[in-house]
Design an enzyme around this catalytic site. Structure first.
Site, short mmCIF file in Angstrom:
data_model
loop_
_atom_site.label_atom_id
_atom_site.label_comp_id
_atom_site.label_asym_id
_atom_site.label_seq_id
_atom_site.Cartn_x
_atom_site.Cartn_y
_atom_site.Cartn_z
N LYS A 114 0.85 -1.19 0.00
CA LYS A 114 0.00 0.00 0.00
C LYS A 114 0.88 1.24 0.00
O LYS A 114 2.03 1.12 0.44
CB LYS A 114 -0.94 0.03 1.19
CG LYS A 114 -0.38 -0.33 2.55
CD LYS A 114 0.83 0.31 3.11
CE LYS A 114 0.84 1.77 3.40
NZ LYS A 114 2.14 2.25 3.97
N TYR A 199 -4.08 3.66 6.87
CA TYR A 199 -4.52 2.57 7.76
C TYR A 199 -5.84 2.93 8.44
O TYR A 199 -6.71 2.08 8.61
CB TYR A 199 -3.47 2.29 8.85
CG TYR A 199 -2.24 1.59 8.33
CD1 TYR A 199 -2.14 0.20 8.37
CD2 TYR A 199 -1.18 2.30 7.81
CE1 TYR A 199 -1.03 -0.45 7.89
CE2 TYR A 199 -0.06 1.66 7.32
CZ TYR A 199 0.01 0.29 7.35
OH TYR A 199 1.12 -0.34 6.87
P1 NAD Z 1 12.48 1.42 1.95
O1 NAD Z 1 12.93 2.81 1.64
O2 NAD Z 1 13.02 0.77 3.17
O3 NAD Z 1 12.80 0.45 0.70
C1 NAD Z 1 12.51 0.80 -0.61
C2 NAD Z 1 13.20 -0.15 -1.58
O4 NAD Z 1 13.01 0.38 -2.89
C3 NAD Z 1 14.72 -0.24 -1.37
O5 NAD Z 1 15.12 -1.57 -1.67
C4 NAD Z 1 15.28 0.71 -2.42
O6 NAD Z 1 16.59 0.33 -2.87
C5 NAD Z 1 14.27 0.53 -3.55
N1 NAD Z 1 14.20 1.68 -4.47
C6 NAD Z 1 14.12 1.60 -5.80
N2 NAD Z 1 14.07 2.81 -6.36
C7 NAD Z 1 14.12 3.70 -5.36
C8 NAD Z 1 14.10 5.12 -5.32
N3 NAD Z 1 14.00 5.85 -6.43
N4 NAD Z 1 14.16 5.71 -4.12
C9 NAD Z 1 14.22 4.98 -2.97
N5 NAD Z 1 14.24 3.62 -2.96
C10 NAD Z 1 14.20 2.99 -4.15
O7 NAD Z 1 10.91 1.46 1.95
P2 NAD Z 1 9.91 0.45 2.68
O8 NAD Z 1 9.61 0.95 4.04
O9 NAD Z 1 10.41 -0.93 2.54
O10 NAD Z 1 8.57 0.69 1.81
C11 NAD Z 1 8.36 0.05 0.56
C12 NAD Z 1 6.84 -0.05 0.31
O11 NAD Z 1 6.25 -0.78 1.36
C13 NAD Z 1 6.11 1.29 0.27
O12 NAD Z 1 5.09 1.24 -0.70
C14 NAD Z 1 5.48 1.42 1.66
O13 NAD Z 1 4.31 2.18 1.70
C15 NAD Z 1 5.20 -0.03 1.99
N6 NAD Z 1 5.24 -0.31 3.43
C16 NAD Z 1 4.22 -1.05 3.97
C17 NAD Z 1 4.22 -1.38 5.31
C18 NAD Z 1 3.15 -2.25 5.88
O14 NAD Z 1 3.06 -2.37 7.10
N7 NAD Z 1 2.34 -2.90 5.05
C19 NAD Z 1 5.26 -0.91 6.14
C20 NAD Z 1 6.29 -0.17 5.57
C21 NAD Z 1 6.27 0.11 4.20
#
Ligand code: NAD
Length: 369
Positions: A114, A199
């Site tokens: 999401k 959420y």
């Molecule tokens: P994060 O920043 O920790 O990871 C992002 C990933 O995308 C990394 O592997 C990064 O290398 C890659 N990436 C590719 N292109 C990028 C760019 N241009 N800029 C930055 N990173 C890039 O993020 P996250 O917290 O893992 O979030 C990823 C997704 O998961 C989002 O859509 C977020 O909303 C969702 N999320 C959901 C929950 C949940 O509880 N369901 C919790 C956290 C995040």
């Protein structure tokens, strides 16, 4: 002699669904991969990352081959992998549409984090791409696979609380890294609203089974604070549900971590605090007969949502939280921004049907005792 409860038999190896995890950021590494490893319905068959060294390290730890690691440019290499039936998109929000569309074109089913897209139009295009390709699309709304949230929904929709009158929800946290993609509008789509406020929106819709008819919102964006040059710091909004039921919501990147859901009926009330954490959810229901705090066998929300999607890949049925469920959240969030920018109440299209955007109900553990 009382009969023993049926034993859940493990799914045979040959029926488990192979997933490629796309994006090895914080969520994948700390939550999803550990959860998926305990799944009996699916397994990680490949990893897609911009950092091949990190990918290989993880692949080896998972017992995969180095050749199971793909780059974003080499994503289409998965087309030849019959064992990879589905992908799990865990990338910054603006990249969801590109990777979901590319996966759908390869005939892979898609589980996406999401928010599904950047706005309602973007999310609608994602849904259309998956329909056109004939693949399943599920949005990873983990709280809709949490037994605590289902118990809250049962209390709201059953007789326990009487007639529900008012709801409120808070989801706030401090975002203090000014360089993070979450604060860049082009990558995130917005600030705390599509990240954590979603959420509250989604859970209020889920527990009531109903859709809001109007929204009214206000937001605060202190542009002098370098974190909030592009996105808002806080949004407060009201959602008007049918029969005068009203919800008040706060979401923010500027306030100390708080996540709650409260529902007030004419014969009881319900509190979830915390309501949206990965672990340690707490639910209490108060009526004239006292306070009840249901407990559940240990579970992992990510594991349960993952298993649900793997089951849908096997039976081809619509998941409980398909792309359409996410489009509706985007419609509401777009209206929240419109209201905050115009100062007006925004009317939404009336939706009479209960659970109008949801699919096959998940099978989840029930309360103990
Ligand atoms: P994060 O920043 O920790 O990871 C992002 C990933 O995308 C990394 O592997 C990064 O290398 C890659 N990436 C590719 N292109 C990028 C760019 N241009 N800029 C930055 N990173 C890039 O993020 P996250 O917290 O893992 O979030 C990823 C997704 O998961 C989002 O859509 C977020 O909303 C969702 N999320 C959901 C929950 C949940 O509880 N369901 C919790 C956290 C995040």
């Amino acid at each position: 002699m009382p009969r023993k409860p049926p034993i859940k038999l493990p799914t045979p190896e040959s029926r488990r669904v192979g997933f490629a995890i796309v994006g090895l950021g914080k969520l994948s590494v700390e939550q999803l991969i550990p959860a998926v490893r305990t799944s009996q319905e699916g397994y990680v068959a490949a990893l897609v990352t911009s950092e091949p060294d990190k990918g290989v390290e993880f692949a080896r730890a998972l017992g995969l081959k180095d050749s199971d690691v793909y780059t974003y440019e080499g994503f289409e290499g998965l087309a030849d992998r019959a064992d990879v039936e589905a992908v799990y998109i865990v990338l910054p929000n603006s990249l969801h549409r590109e990777f979901i569309t590319r996966a759908a074109k390869m005939g892979k089913h898609v589980l996406s984090e999401k928010p599904l897209g950047m706005n309602a139009k973007d999310a609608q295009k994602i849904v259309q791409a998956c329909h056109k390709a004939g693949v399943l699309l599920m949005t990873a709304y983990r709280c809709q696979y949490s037994p605590h949230h289902w118990a809250a929904r049962d209390a709201v929709q059953g007789a326990q609380l009487g007639a529900v009158k008012l709801l409120d929800s808070i989801h706030v946290q401090v975002e203090d890294d000014p360089t993070v993609w979450r604060l860049q509008k082009e990558l995130a789509g917005g600030g705390p609203l599509p990240d954590v406020g979603i959420y509250s929106v989604n859970t209020l819709r889920f527990v009531t089974g109903q859709e809001p008819e109007w929204v009214f919102a206000t937001l605060h964006q202190p542009k002098k604070d370098k974190r909030f040059r592009e996105v808002e710091e806080s949004v407060s909004f009201m959602l008007g549900f049918p029969d005068g039921v009203t919800a008040n919501v706060h979401t923010s990147y500027g306030a100390f971590k708080t996540d709650t859901l409260r529902v007030m009926g004419d014969r009881g009330n319900l509190l979830m605090d915390p309501a949206f954490t990965y672990e340690g959810l707490k639910l209490s229901i108060e009526t004239k007969d006292g306070t009840m705090t249901p407990s559940f066998p240990a579970y992992d929300q990510f594991g349960l949502e993952f298993d649900h999607f793997a089951q849908r890949v096997r039976d081809g049925k619509q998941p409980w939280t398909p792309g359409e469920e996410a489009v509706q959240d985007h419609v509401i969030m777009d209206a929240i921004y419109e209201s905050a920018h115009t100062g007006k109440v925004i009317q939404l299209k009336a939706v009479k049907k209960k659970d109008a955007f949801r699919g096959t109900r998940p099978t989840l553990p029930s309360a103990e005792g």
